[in-house]
Design an enzyme around this catalytic site. Sequence first.
Site, PDB file in Angstrom:
ATOM      1  N   CYS A   1      34.662 -15.554  11.892  1.00  0.00           N
ATOM      2  CA  CYS A   1      34.699 -16.244  10.587  1.00  0.00           C
ATOM      3  C   CYS A   1      34.667 -15.041   9.485  1.00  0.00           C
ATOM      4  CB  CYS A   1      33.428 -17.045  10.488  1.00  0.00           C
ATOM      5  SG  CYS A   1      31.803 -16.546  10.258  1.00  0.00           S
TER       6      CYS A   1
ATOM      7  N   CYS B   1      32.108 -24.912  13.248  1.00  0.00           N
ATOM      8  CA  CYS B   1      32.411 -26.288  12.422  1.00  0.00           C
ATOM      9  C   CYS B   1      33.167 -27.176  13.620  1.00  0.00           C
ATOM     10  CB  CYS B   1      33.397 -25.919  11.200  1.00  0.00           C
ATOM     11  SG  CYS B   1      32.679 -25.015  10.011  1.00  0.00           S
TER      12      CYS B   1
ATOM     13  N   CYS C   1      36.985 -26.761  14.071  1.00  0.00           N
ATOM     14  CA  CYS C   1      37.501 -25.460  14.759  1.00  0.00           C
ATOM     15  C   CYS C   1      36.737 -24.972  15.956  1.00  0.00           C
ATOM     16  CB  CYS C   1      37.323 -24.331  13.582  1.00  0.00           C
ATOM     17  SG  CYS C   1      38.126 -24.580  12.035  1.00  0.00           S
TER      18      CYS C   1
ATOM     19  N   CYS D   1      39.404 -20.931   4.627  1.00  0.00           N
ATOM     20  CA  CYS D   1      38.516 -22.088   4.698  1.00  0.00           C
ATOM     21  C   CYS D   1      36.949 -21.294   4.745  1.00  0.00           C
ATOM     22  CB  CYS D   1      38.885 -22.772   5.724  1.00  0.00           C
ATOM     23  SG  CYS D   1      37.733 -24.425   5.764  1.00  0.00           S
ATOM     24  N   CYS D   2      36.857 -20.597   5.662  1.00  0.00           N
ATOM     25  CA  CYS D   2      35.922 -19.857   6.171  1.00  0.00           C
ATOM     26  C   CYS D   2      35.333 -19.131   4.908  1.00  0.00           C
ATOM     27  CB  CYS D   2      36.009 -18.749   7.233  1.00  0.00           C
ATOM     28  SG  CYS D   2      36.132 -19.515   8.953  1.00  0.00           S
TER      29      CYS D   2
END
Length: 240
Positions: free
Chosen positions: A231, A205, A208, A122-123
Site C-alpha cells: 500500500c 480493504c 482490493c 487511493c492508498c
Amino acid sequence: MANQLTFETWERELAEKINKSLNTPGEVLKWAYGNYENDIVYACSFGAEGVVLCDLISRVNERAEIIFLDTELHFKETYELINKMKERYPLMNIKMVKPVLTLDEQAAKFGEELWKGNPNLCCSLRKIQPLEKELQQVKAWISGLRRDQSPARSKLEKVNRDDKFKRIKICPIIDWTWDDIWTYIALFNLPYNLLHDKNYPSIGCENCTVPAENQADTRSGRWVETGKTECGLHVNMEGK
C-alpha cells in the site's frame, strides 16, 4: 534518555547494538515504551499479527495508543473484530483514523472507484496521508511486519529508520513465522478476523482483497492483477 534513537539522531552502530540486544517481542516492546513513553504509537490493521501484537503490548503498556487506518472500505468482519478487541482491552486507546476526504468527496474529485483506476492514489489518500499526519505527533511507531511476508520485508530489523515517514519504526515480531502467530492466538484464545478461516491470510480493504491463490505468498490476495504489492506504508526503511 539513554539509547533513545530518533530519525534525526539515528546512528547505525547504536541501532545495531540495540537490535542485537533485543531478542523477544517482550524485550523489544519494553525497550520501545521505556524509551519513547508517550511518543510511540502502534499502527494496527487488525490482521492475525495485529491481535497478537495488541496482546503483547497490553502486557507492557495496557493504556497504549493503537491507531487503525479506517479507509471506510474495510470488511465488516474487520470492524466486528475491532469491537471485540475494544471489549477485551478496555484501557487501550484504539483510535479510528479516517481520511480527510469522504468516499463521496473522493469520487467527486477523482472519479468513482478510484481503487480500480489508480490504486496507488487511493492508498495514498486513505492510508498513507492519514498515517503521516498521526506520526507527526510521535517519534516512533510499531508495526506487525514479518520478514517472511514478502521479499521487500525480508531485510528489516526490529528497530529501523523509516525514511518515508522520518520516524523510528519498530517491528517486534519481525522474525516470527505464520505458524508462530497462530500458535500464540490459540494459546491465549485471542479473537481474530474470521476471514482468516476463508483463505484470507492478509486482509486489507474489501475492494482490493480476495482469497490468496498462492499459499506460499500470504499477500497474493492483495491488489490482484494490478502489479501492486504494497500500500506504500512500508517502504524506504533502513534496518541497520
